[in-house]
Design a protein around this motif. Structure first.
Motif, PDB file in Angstrom:
ATOM      1  N   LYS A  80       0.799  -1.341  -0.028  1.00 21.38           N
ATOM      2  CA  LYS A  80      -0.175  -0.087   0.014  1.00 21.38           C
ATOM      3  C   LYS A  80       0.908   1.321  -0.084  1.00 21.38           C
ATOM      4  O   LYS A  80       0.381   2.233  -0.447  1.00 21.38           O
TER       5      LYS A  80
ATOM      6  N   ILE B 200      -6.175  -5.971   1.761  1.00 21.90           N
ATOM      7  CA  ILE B 200      -6.559  -5.243   2.784  1.00 21.90           C
ATOM      8  C   ILE B 200      -7.849  -4.508   2.667  1.00 21.90           C
ATOM      9  O   ILE B 200      -8.586  -4.344   3.511  1.00 21.90           O
ATOM     10  N   ASP B 201      -8.181  -4.173   1.456  1.00 19.20           N
ATOM     11  CA  ASP B 201      -9.386  -3.454   1.137  1.00 19.20           C
ATOM     12  C   ASP B 201     -10.598  -4.284   1.515  1.00 19.20           C
ATOM     13  O   ASP B 201     -11.612  -4.033   2.208  1.00 19.20           O
TER      14      ASP B 201
ATOM     15  N   TYR C 119       1.470   3.025   2.559  1.00 16.09           N
ATOM     16  CA  TYR C 119       0.855   4.172   3.158  1.00 16.09           C
ATOM     17  C   TYR C 119       2.239   5.062   4.054  1.00 16.09           C
ATOM     18  O   TYR C 119       1.712   5.953   4.817  1.00 16.09           O
TER      19      TYR C 119
END
Lengths: 676, 249
Positions: A116, A156-157, A118
């Motif tokens: 991701k 993850i989503d 992030y």
């Protein structure tokens, strides 16, 4: 046996009897090279899209006429069954546990990787792909690994949408941590029980489909045989399974258009492992004996951070997440005399933080195989601590001083509690003791890019297949692979296969069904009739000792040859002298275990044969004969850059047949791993 | 140390059961409780007797498979799962009673093994968030306040072992049901189905024959994961709200 993999894909003929050493050794024969014909070519970032676009589709109205069996309800099985049910197929699932929510994925602690980025720390799909290929010591397929990295972000989503309670920051966004073998923070986690939370997510999705009527669940049912039926063209297809109802002992056959095995790993061949007591190889081994190739059986992951053995009654080993290595420091006393001392009385200068010393850039976060072997060497050198000198310290004193006890508690509290409960020692006050234990197997049934085995219509997902981790799996990648296979890969690739269905219906009295049922019944009766003097567990423990000693952290030609002889004697001991009490027509846990141990005894032999053939060190496979001057693993890419896919011999007592699938690296340059 | 165990033996669901005593001469304090039973079973097998059937799997306190009543207390005298209980809790000469979960909705299958299928059916009645694969939005588009996320996680740590039911004088599964209501009800993703979830799960709970909750609190005292009693308050609040909205609607 010195032939190199045939890069042109030319056929190496099957060895005739009395073949030269090129094609036959004392323990195996060489078969034809194989290829993954399902894998697309072209730019790596386009391959999965191309495969999905090329895959045939099944009209939603036709899906309800098509039946799929899914064996195993861990992350891969539950997510596949739920997703196939949502798509509208008729799904029937099986697990040996009393509820699908208890599959061993539940015990994974540390986390799940996803690209991701992030943290904005330079992560990307390409980097996750690169790290996984490198971490797997260049024994995994590039195409598979790239796809895994791609779908990691969708996982993850998906999990968040289901309500998986991942750790979050004060702003409400998802938190990450770093994990062994990588330098970015890409691991998502739910305190120390990420596996349970992800599995509950998949389990709830599965239960929703059970309520909707698309999935039929069979708990306390164990698969004991695969049913193959030839189609009109004479191609053998997987069309069903034989299972035993573990409550009544009834033998049942179930037929369908396709079969998915998601039955986990075979680490319990070592008896002591971090696997659940019931984890077994029976489904995959039965499929292997029906023709499915078993790939890379010798690739075993030994996890560095487990609680050491305390006595011979020990039934299993307990892992503590290696996320502990983020903040804990591993050391042994510099002087052997200090091994018995209270660790708190050993001065800083008398401690050897050996991972930080030998591997300054990765320190305590080196990959699992390196950390495990380093601990073994310290103990072999007499510096081990705790019972039997089989342990090293994992110390949190610095972390507690730096972060404060509340922060350490928040991050690792449940692991510390678990350690205290098992050992009776308080890890906040005194360094933990850890030792390596068998944790995961990278080997499993051979599958192509579509996760289809070489048996048409038989698919394999999760730890049960061999596909994505090469010779070594990175931390937090098992959960990623299980869910990638189940949620995103199989539902697409299976549809391509099912587009050719529904196939001819198989009656319950079809000769192939009757034959499979009869084989199962005879085998059960045979075990019950032996009535010898050895318990099933005593034979399993003996097998485990042989495997740990000769096919564990370090393997050699001499040891493996010896192990094969010992295992063959033990197989004979089992079939002549085991004692299985009770009958088939009841809940009989001894009978269940006996069947699994019988299969482990055969698998153990193949693992040793595979380890013997692979005269190189790579990832979780370390051959004593193949190391550098500083004792590091030494690969031989010229000779061994291939997947070993083993075919079971048709004749009783015959030698297993080795098929090589050459591995090619277009994107990541093959080089020696260095974590220094 | 020497330990005597009185074990509930019952051939199958239809048979009558009874407590049978066995003596173990050499029990180590470092053994887990289930390893002590393994040793007993090896002994029974070698004597040609039927070993004691009991459930266990991960043996690290997370899968929820194991669970027996030890001296009248589900999972025994320490707040943990049976597999994580160690013999150092007992002393030489102790006599230990071992029984299966005692609850009408958990029928005995054999010896210490019971059928907890009712829990799966309660989850089927609404213990999920409907999020078909492929439909998810980008994960960080759904921020969740940390306090809510932490509370949801705390409730989600339930391992479905059934100790709460075995401990409850009413044989109620309210703590199990409430843990799921709390986990999903605290998250933004769980809001659309919040009413239907609580109505469906409570209806199924009652249909399975579990008793009602009378706020005794034995459940939370026996829970190896420490699921707090206030989850049941949350369930009651959600149920009241859902029922009133259902009536008005």
């Amino acid at each position: 046996m010195t032939s190199t993999p045939n890069a042109t894909g030319d056929v190496t003929p099957d060895a005739p009897t009395g073949a030269s050493s090129e094609t036959e050794t004392e323990y195996h024969r060489l078969g034809e090279d194989i290829r993954d014909t399902a894998a697309p070519s072209g730019p790596i970032e386009r391959r999965w899209d191309d495969r999905m676009f090329g895959a045939r589709l099944v009209n939603p109205a036709n899906r309800r006429k098509i039946k799929v069996l899914v064996v195993g309800t861990g992350l891969a099985g539950a997510s596949a069954a739920a997703t196939l049910g949502e798509a509208g197929y008729q799904v029937e699932t099986f697990c040996y546990q009393d509820s699908p929510r208890r599959a061993h994925s539940i015990a994974a602690q540390g986390g799940i990787n996803a690209a991701k980025n992030y943290r904005n720390d330079g992560d990307s799909i390409y980097r996750l792909f690169y790290d996984t290929v490198k971490g797997g010591d260049f024994r995994a397929r590039e195409s598979n690994v790239y796809r895994l990295a791609q779908v990691s972000v969708n996982i993850i989503d998906q999990c968040v949408a289901q309500g998986v309670p991942f750790a979050r920051e004060y702003g409400g966004l998802l938190d990450n941590r770093s994990f062994g073998g990588v330098q970015v923070s890409r691991t998502f986690y739910a305190r120390g029980q990420t596996g349970q939370q992800l599995l509950i997510g998949a389990y709830q999705a599965l239960e929703r489909q059970i309520a909707a009527g698309t999935v039929t669940m069979n708990t306390r049912h164990e698969m004991l045989e695969l049913i193959l039926v030839p189609d009109a063209e004479g191609v053998e297809r997987a069309r069903g399974i034989v299972v035993r109802d573990m409550v009544t002992g009834e033998i049942e056959s179930h037929t369908a258009d396709a079969v998915v095995l998601a039955t986990g790993g075979y680490g319990n061949v070592f008896f002591l492992s971090t696997n659940a007591m019931g984890s077994n190889t029976t489904a995959t081994w039965r499929a292997h004996k029906k023709g499915a190739y078993f790939a890379n059986p010798c690739y075993t992951q030994i996890h560095p951070t487990c609680i050491p053995v305390s006595g011979d009654y020990q039934s299993k080993l307990t892992l503590m997440s290696e996320s502990l290595r983020n903040d804990g420091r591993i050391w042994v006393p510099k002087n052997k005399e200090d091994a018995e001392k209270d660790p708190r009385d050993i001065a800083e200068d008398d401690r050897d933080y050996y991972l930080e010393r030998i591997y300054p850039s990765f320190g305590n976060l080196v990959p699992r195989d390196i950390a495990s072997r380093a601990a073994k060497y310290q103990c072999d050198d007499g510096k081990g601590v705790g019972p039997g000198g089989l342990g090293v310290y994992l110390d949190f004193a610095d972390a507690i001083e730096r972060l404060g006890r509340p922060a350490v508690e928040a991050k690792y509290g449940n692991l510390f509690d678990m350690y205290a409960r098992i050992t009776g020692e308080d890890p906040y006050e005194r360094p933990m003791r850890i030792y390596p234990a068998v944790h995961y197997v990278m080997g499993g049934l051979w599958v192509d890019y579509d996760l289809q085995t070489n048996i048409t219509g038989l698919f394999c997902a999760g730890e049960a297949n061999f596909s994505d981790h090469g010779a070594n799996r990175l931390g937090a990648s098992a959960l990623m692979q299980g869910l990638a296979d189940g949620y995103f890969v199989l539902p697409n690739t299976l549809a391509d296969y099912l587009a050719g269905s529904p196939f001819e219906k198989i009656a319950d009295d079809h000769p192939a069904v009757l034959e499979a049922r009869q084989a199962v019944e005879e085998r059960l009766q045979k075990m019950l009739a032996i009535n010898g003097t050895r318990t099933v567990d005593s034979i399993h423990k003996e097998l485990g000792q042989i495997m740990w000693e000769y096919c564990g952290m370090e393997r050699s030609e001499e040891g493996l040859t010896k192990a094969i002889g010992l295992i063959r004697e033990l197989q004979n001991e089992f079939w002549t002298n085991v004692k299985v009490t009770g009958t088939n027509e009841e809940l009989n846990q001894t009978l269940e275990r006996a069947g699994r141990v019988a299969d482990f005894l055969e698998l153990g032999e193949l693992m040793c044969i595979d380890a013997l053939n692979r005269r190189e060190s790579c990832g979780g496979h370390f051959r004593a004969e193949s190391q550098t001057e500083d004792g590091e693993a030494l690969r031989h890419d010229d000779e061994f850059a291939y997947v070993s896919a083993w075919e079971h011999p048709a004749e009783v007592g015959g030698k297993p047949i080795l098929h090589k699938e050459p591995l090619e690296y277009e994107y990541v340059e093959m080089k020696a791993r260095s974590y220094k | 140390m020497k330990i005597t165990v009185n074990v509930w033996r019952q051939q199958d669901a239809e048979s009558k059961g009874s407590m049978v005593p066995y003596v173990l001469d050499e029990v180590s304090e470092h053994m887990s409780f289930l390893e002590m039973l393994d040793v007993l079973n090896e002994q029974l097998t070698l004597e040609g007797n039927d070993p004691v059937a009991f459930d266990s799997d991960c043996r690290e306190g997370i899968c929820g498979t194991c669970g027996v009543v030890i001296n009248g207390i589900p999972h025994g005298p320490e707040v943990t799962t049976t597999c994580q209980l160690h013999m150092r809790t007992f002393k030489d000469g102790d006599v230990i009673d071992i029984e299966p979960w005692r609850a009408g909705s958990f029928p005995v299958i054999k010896d210490l093994v019971v059928d907890r299928g009712a829990f799966d059916r309660i989850i089927q009645a609404g213990g999920y968030i409907s999020a078909p694969t492929g439909s998810a939005v980008e994960a960080n588009n759904i921020p969740v306040p940390k306090a809510d996320a932490d509370h949801a996680f705390e409730a989600a740590t339930c391992i479905s072992c059934g100790a709460c039911v075995a401990a409850c004088p009413n044989g109620s599964a309210m703590l199990f049901t409430a843990a799921k209501i709390t986990h999903l009800g605290l998250l933004p993703q769980g809001q659309p189905e919040r009413d239907s979830r609580v109505l469906g799960m409570v209806e199924q709970h009652d249909a399975e024959g579990f008793g009602g909750c009378t706020n005794i609190g034995e459940c939370t005292a026996a829970c190896p994961k420490g699921i707090p009693l206030d989850t049941i308050s949350r369930l009651n609040r959600d149920l009241l709200g859902a029922l009133s909205r259902q009536t008005i609607g």
